[in-house]
Design a protein around this motif. Structure first.
Motif, PDB file in Angstrom:
ATOM      1  N   ALA A   1       0.850  -1.194   0.000  1.00  9.30           N
ATOM      2  CA  ALA A   1       0.000   0.000   0.000  1.00  9.30           C
ATOM      3  C   ALA A   1       0.882   1.239   0.000  1.00  9.30           C
ATOM      4  N   ILE A   2       0.551   2.216  -0.850  1.00  2.63           N
ATOM      5  CA  ILE A   2       1.347   3.435  -0.997  1.00  2.63           C
ATOM      6  C   ILE A   2       0.408   4.622  -0.946  1.00  2.63           C
ATOM      7  N   ALA A   3       0.826   5.661  -0.250  1.00  4.34           N
ATOM      8  CA  ALA A   3       0.026   6.875  -0.127  1.00  4.34           C
ATOM      9  C   ALA A   3       0.619   7.986  -0.980  1.00  4.34           C
ATOM     10  N   LEU A   4      -0.263   8.776  -1.585  1.00  3.75           N
ATOM     11  CA  LEU A   4       0.155   9.926  -2.383  1.00  3.75           C
ATOM     12  C   LEU A   4      -0.650  11.136  -1.933  1.00  3.75           C
ATOM     13  N   ASN A   5       0.042  12.129  -1.407  1.00  3.85           N
ATOM     14  CA  ASN A   5      -0.616  13.350  -0.950  1.00  3.85           C
ATOM     15  C   ASN A   5      -0.421  14.432  -2.006  1.00  3.85           C
ATOM     16  N   HIS A   6      -1.517  14.844  -2.630  1.00  5.20           N
ATOM     17  CA  HIS A   6      -1.453  15.954  -3.576  1.00  5.20           C
ATOM     18  C   HIS A   6      -2.389  17.069  -3.096  1.00  5.20           C
ATOM     19  N   GLY A   7      -2.296  17.329  -1.790  1.00  2.00           N
ATOM     20  CA  GLY A   7      -3.108  18.374  -1.186  1.00  2.00           C
ATOM     21  C   GLY A   7      -2.614  19.763  -1.543  1.00  2.00           C
ATOM     22  N   MET A   8      -3.415  20.742  -1.192  1.00  5.98           N
ATOM     23  CA  MET A   8      -3.099  22.133  -1.516  1.00  5.98           C
ATOM     24  C   MET A   8      -2.171  22.744  -0.468  1.00  5.98           C
ATOM     25  N   ARG A   9      -1.577  23.879  -0.846  1.00  4.91           N
ATOM     26  CA  ARG A   9      -0.721  24.651   0.053  1.00  4.91           C
ATOM     27  C   ARG A   9      -1.135  26.107  -0.018  1.00  4.91           C
ATOM     28  N   ALA A  10      -0.856  26.824   1.068  1.00  5.23           N
ATOM     29  CA  ALA A  10      -1.066  28.270   1.046  1.00  5.23           C
ATOM     30  C   ALA A  10       0.019  28.919   0.181  1.00  5.23           C
ATOM     31  N   PRO A  11      -0.309  29.949  -0.592  1.00  2.11           N
ATOM     32  CA  PRO A  11       0.714  30.645  -1.376  1.00  2.11           C
ATOM     33  C   PRO A  11       1.808  31.231  -0.488  1.00  2.11           C
ATOM     34  N   ALA A  12       3.003  31.335  -1.049  1.00  6.64           N
ATOM     35  CA  ALA A  12       4.143  31.830  -0.269  1.00  6.64           C
ATOM     36  C   ALA A  12       3.971  33.283   0.158  1.00  6.64           C
ATOM     37  N   ALA A  13       3.221  34.061  -0.612  1.00  8.04           N
ATOM     38  CA  ALA A  13       3.050  35.479  -0.298  1.00  8.04           C
ATOM     39  C   ALA A  13       1.834  35.754   0.587  1.00  8.04           C
ATOM     40  N   LEU A  14       1.160  34.713   1.033  1.00  3.44           N
ATOM     41  CA  LEU A  14      -0.020  34.925   1.874  1.00  3.44           C
ATOM     42  C   LEU A  14       0.359  35.596   3.182  1.00  3.44           C
ATOM     43  N   ASN A  15      -0.411  36.596   3.576  1.00  2.00           N
ATOM     44  CA  ASN A  15      -0.174  37.322   4.823  1.00  2.00           C
ATOM     45  C   ASN A  15      -1.396  37.156   5.726  1.00  2.00           C
ATOM     46  N   PRO A  16      -1.249  36.493   6.871  1.00  2.00           N
ATOM     47  CA  PRO A  16      -2.409  36.301   7.760  1.00  2.00           C
ATOM     48  C   PRO A  16      -3.091  37.612   8.149  1.00  2.00           C
ATOM     49  N   ALA A  17      -2.345  38.705   8.139  1.00  2.00           N
ATOM     50  CA  ALA A  17      -2.942  39.995   8.503  1.00  2.00           C
ATOM     51  C   ALA A  17      -4.009  40.437   7.497  1.00  2.00           C
ATOM     52  N   ASP A  18      -3.979  39.837   6.298  1.00  2.00           N
ATOM     53  CA  ASP A  18      -4.984  40.167   5.284  1.00  2.00           C
ATOM     54  C   ASP A  18      -6.311  39.453   5.520  1.00  2.00           C
TER      55      ASP A  18
ATOM     56  N   ASP B   1      -4.480  35.453 -13.554  1.00  2.00           N
ATOM     57  CA  ASP B   1      -5.925  35.624 -13.363  1.00  2.00           C
ATOM     58  C   ASP B   1      -6.255  35.835 -11.892  1.00  2.00           C
ATOM     59  N   ILE B   2      -5.674  35.005 -11.034  1.00  2.96           N
ATOM     60  CA  ILE B   2      -5.996  35.085  -9.604  1.00  2.96           C
ATOM     61  C   ILE B   2      -5.449  36.372  -9.004  1.00  2.96           C
ATOM     62  N   GLN B   3      -4.267  36.769  -9.397  1.00  4.49           N
ATOM     63  CA  GLN B   3      -3.716  38.024  -8.871  1.00  4.49           C
ATOM     64  C   GLN B   3      -4.535  39.219  -9.338  1.00  4.49           C
ATOM     65  N   ALA B   4      -5.038  39.175 -10.563  1.00  5.05           N
ATOM     66  CA  ALA B   4      -5.871  40.277 -11.059  1.00  5.05           C
ATOM     67  C   ALA B   4      -7.164  40.405 -10.270  1.00  5.05           C
ATOM     68  N   LYS B   5      -7.593  39.302  -9.654  1.00  2.07           N
ATOM     69  CA  LYS B   5      -8.818  39.318  -8.855  1.00  2.07           C
ATOM     70  C   LYS B   5      -8.549  39.493  -7.365  1.00  2.07           C
ATOM     71  N   GLY B   6      -7.292  39.790  -7.018  1.00  2.00           N
ATOM     72  CA  GLY B   6      -6.977  40.116  -5.629  1.00  2.00           C
ATOM     73  C   GLY B   6      -6.312  39.027  -4.832  1.00  2.00           C
ATOM     74  N   GLY B   7      -6.054  37.860  -5.435  1.00  2.00           N
ATOM     75  CA  GLY B   7      -5.385  36.784  -4.717  1.00  2.00           C
ATOM     76  C   GLY B   7      -3.881  36.886  -4.802  1.00  2.00           C
ATOM     77  N   CYS B   8      -3.189  35.978  -4.108  1.00  2.00           N
ATOM     78  CA  CYS B   8      -1.719  36.044  -4.095  1.00  2.00           C
ATOM     79  C   CYS B   8      -1.069  34.796  -4.684  1.00  2.00           C
ATOM     80  N   LEU B   9      -1.839  33.898  -5.303  1.00  4.71           N
ATOM     81  CA  LEU B   9      -1.243  32.751  -5.974  1.00  4.71           C
ATOM     82  C   LEU B   9      -0.289  33.235  -7.060  1.00  4.71           C
ATOM     83  N   SER B  10       0.927  32.699  -7.055  1.00  5.27           N
ATOM     84  CA  SER B  10       1.930  33.136  -8.037  1.00  5.27           C
ATOM     85  C   SER B  10       2.375  31.965  -8.900  1.00  5.27           C
ATOM     86  N   HIS B  11       3.008  32.308 -10.017  1.00  4.69           N
ATOM     87  CA  HIS B  11       3.573  31.261 -10.864  1.00  4.69           C
ATOM     88  C   HIS B  11       4.694  30.535 -10.131  1.00  4.69           C
TER      89      HIS B  11
END
Length: 527
Positions: free
Chosen positions: A81-98, A243-253
């Motif tokens: 049995a083998i596990a594969l985690n392809h879960g999401m991550r928070a963007p590196a530029a995310l600021n909790p203060a936002d 697209d996401i940055q234009a809409k106010g998000g911080c996901l980057s390439h």
């Protein structure tokens, strides 16, 4: 609500046993795509790739290339049995203060977090996390795939070119989220008609309404030709991030280029006479392990699930959720730190298995569409607690604590199964009980999936299917406050599972009996 429903109607799904492979998925056309791959000689992983991408087209509010999840694999030749985690991550530029707290009490979506100003962690581009499912599928295919990657994406591309059929069920789902979808121009253009839910015609109408998914088709074609990393490293990823940055998000390439899904040794543990394999780390795998460990302390003497069995399951789930909600989270910057969805399962003729749960998180994810790619975007940031100083607090680059719980099981009677479910915090309850039905009572997949269940999701109540015998609810009531609910088409009071089983060399599968689209499809057999 249940008083207006039929009291005499029964719903069942047919379970077919075969020596060939079987795919069980929440959409029959996705299951068919996977079964066709198995018939063409593909591995269970090949079928999983095809099924996953078709689900992203035909259930675009549940999952898709801009989502994440986890996979359990069983390799029959090695008994591994083998596990594969392809879960999401928070963007590196995310600021909790936002994400300041609103002071307006508990948020109203899937989790009881304190509310954030403008729901910035729930809806809109600020809720988008780094997606992972495509890289996960690509890595699995690289290790075990037999068929060309582009060939496996062809069914999804064809469905997207044609456009998803908006039948009564699709219209119902879209209508349930119309106000939120209308806030994003690209989402509104894809799913709505003049800002309203789509018209599906009169009772006798045969006119078809289909979504325009041509941009999604073009993007899937790029992934087919360029491989899984085309979504992350190339122009497609750059366009999505823009697209996401234009809409106010911080996901980057850069976030996309840095992303890698991770293989792990399975979280394997014994449960009575069975052995279960789950995904470790920031999933519901550790929660399942604790729930089953506590449940196993109760001796069972009945041949069928009785009050004692359900009391044991409830006791285990209550304890496990207390641990989960108080202590789990990615609270370290180290990459190895401990810490509305769809599910499908596959078994091929050789006994290889895949259990894959993939998600955008909420229904329609962030309710934002990347206009350049046509992909519905996730709202993985909602998985984090917006209050700082806690194990699962929101932070830059952190991995999301997922509810997903795909499981591979080994049970007496030469039985293997691959189960999982959608339904947020309801998932673990379903997977635990389905596994228990097989391990404790020797049920086949059809009997397990048709049997009524309870839900224990960390809240104050145990929710019991109202068709359970009175003695079961009476025994549960000795330790818990119990409420009853119907197993209905919409909404779901319980999770929506899908699973396959291999018993003595024969395969079978089943999906949630109330799911109008779900099916288990076997590969065509030679006559």
């Amino acid at each position: 609500m249940s008083a207006s429903l039929s009291r005499t109607q029964t719903v069942t799904k047919t379970v077919i046993e075969t020596e060939g492979g079987v795919v069980a998925a929440q959409h029959s056309l996705a299951a068919q795509a996977g079964a066709d791959v198995l018939a063409a000689g593909g591995d269970a992983v090949d079928a999983a790739v095809a099924t996953s991408f078709v689900l992203g087209v035909l259930e675009p509010w549940m999952s898709g290339p801009a989502g994440g999840g986890a996979m359990m694999l069983w390799r029959a030749d090695k008994g591994e049995a083998i596990a594969l985690n392809h879960g999401m991550r928070a963007p590196a530029a995310l600021n909790p203060a936002d994400y300041p707290l609103s002071g307006q009490g508990v948020a109203g979506d899937l989790f009881p977090w304190e509310g954030v100003v403008d729901n910035r962690n729930v809806q809109g581009a600020t809720a988008v996390a780094v997606p992972g499912v495509v890289d996960g599928l690509g890595q699995a295919h690289e290790r075990w795939g037999r068929m060309p990657w582009a060939e496996l994406l062809a069914p999804a591309i064809a469905h997207a070119r044609q456009g998803m059929l908006v039948d009564w069920f699709a219209a119902l789902i879209i209508a349930s989220c119309t106000r939120e979808l209308a806030k994003d121009a690209d989402a509104a253009a894809l799913f709505l008609e003049d800002g309203q839910w789509p018209t599906i015609g009169a009772w006798t109408s045969i006119a078809e309404k289909r979504l325009d998914q041509s941009k999604m088709a073009d993007s899937l074609d790029q992934i087919a030709r360029g491989g899984a990393r085309a979504l992350y490293d190339g122009d497609l990823g750059a366009a999505m991030a823009a697209d996401i940055q234009a809409k106010g998000g911080c996901l980057s390439h850069d976030d996309l280029r840095a992303y890698r899904a991770e293989f792990h040794p399975a979280l394997s543990f014994d449960y009575r006479a069975a052995r279960l394999h789950a995904v470790p780390g920031l999933t519901a795998g550790p929660t399942l392990q604790e729930a089953m460990s506590v449940a196993a302390r109760t001796p069972l003497t009945s041949a069928l699930p009785d009050g004692a069995a359900f009391a044991a399951y409830a006791r285990g789930l209550k304890a496990a959720y207390q641990t989960r909600l108080s202590g789990m989270g990615d609270n370290s910057e180290h990459p190895d730190a401990p810490g509305c969805t769809t599910h499908f399962s596959v078994v091929d003729r050789h006994g290889n298995m895949v259990a894959q749960t993939q998600t955008l998180l909420s229904i329609f994810g962030s309710r934002v569409v990347s206009g350049s790619t046509g992909f519905m975007m996730n709202n993985g940031i909602m998985w984090f607690d917006p209050v700082q100083g806690r194990p699962n607090s929101l932070g830059a680059g952190k991995r999301c604590l997922m509810n997903v719980c795909p499981v591979i099981g080994e049970a007496p009677g030469d039985t293997m199964f691959a189960f999982g479910a959608s339904g947020g915090r309801k998932i673990v309850s379903a997977v635990a009980q389905l596994s228990g039905f097989v391990a404790d009572f020797g049920m086949d997949v059809g009997a397990a999936f048709h049997h009524p269940r309870i839900d224990v999701s960390g809240g104050p109540f145990v929710i019991a299917d109202e068709t359970l015998p009175p003695e079961v609810t009476q025994e549960l009531a000795q330790e818990h406050e119990v409420r009853t609910a119907r197993r209905t088409l919409f909404p779901y009071a319980f999770a929506c599972p899908a699973g396959v089983m291999r018993r003595q060399g024969r395969n079978s599968g089943c999906t949630e009996i109330m799911s109008p689209w779900g099916d288990a499809i076997s590969e065509p057999q030679e006559v």
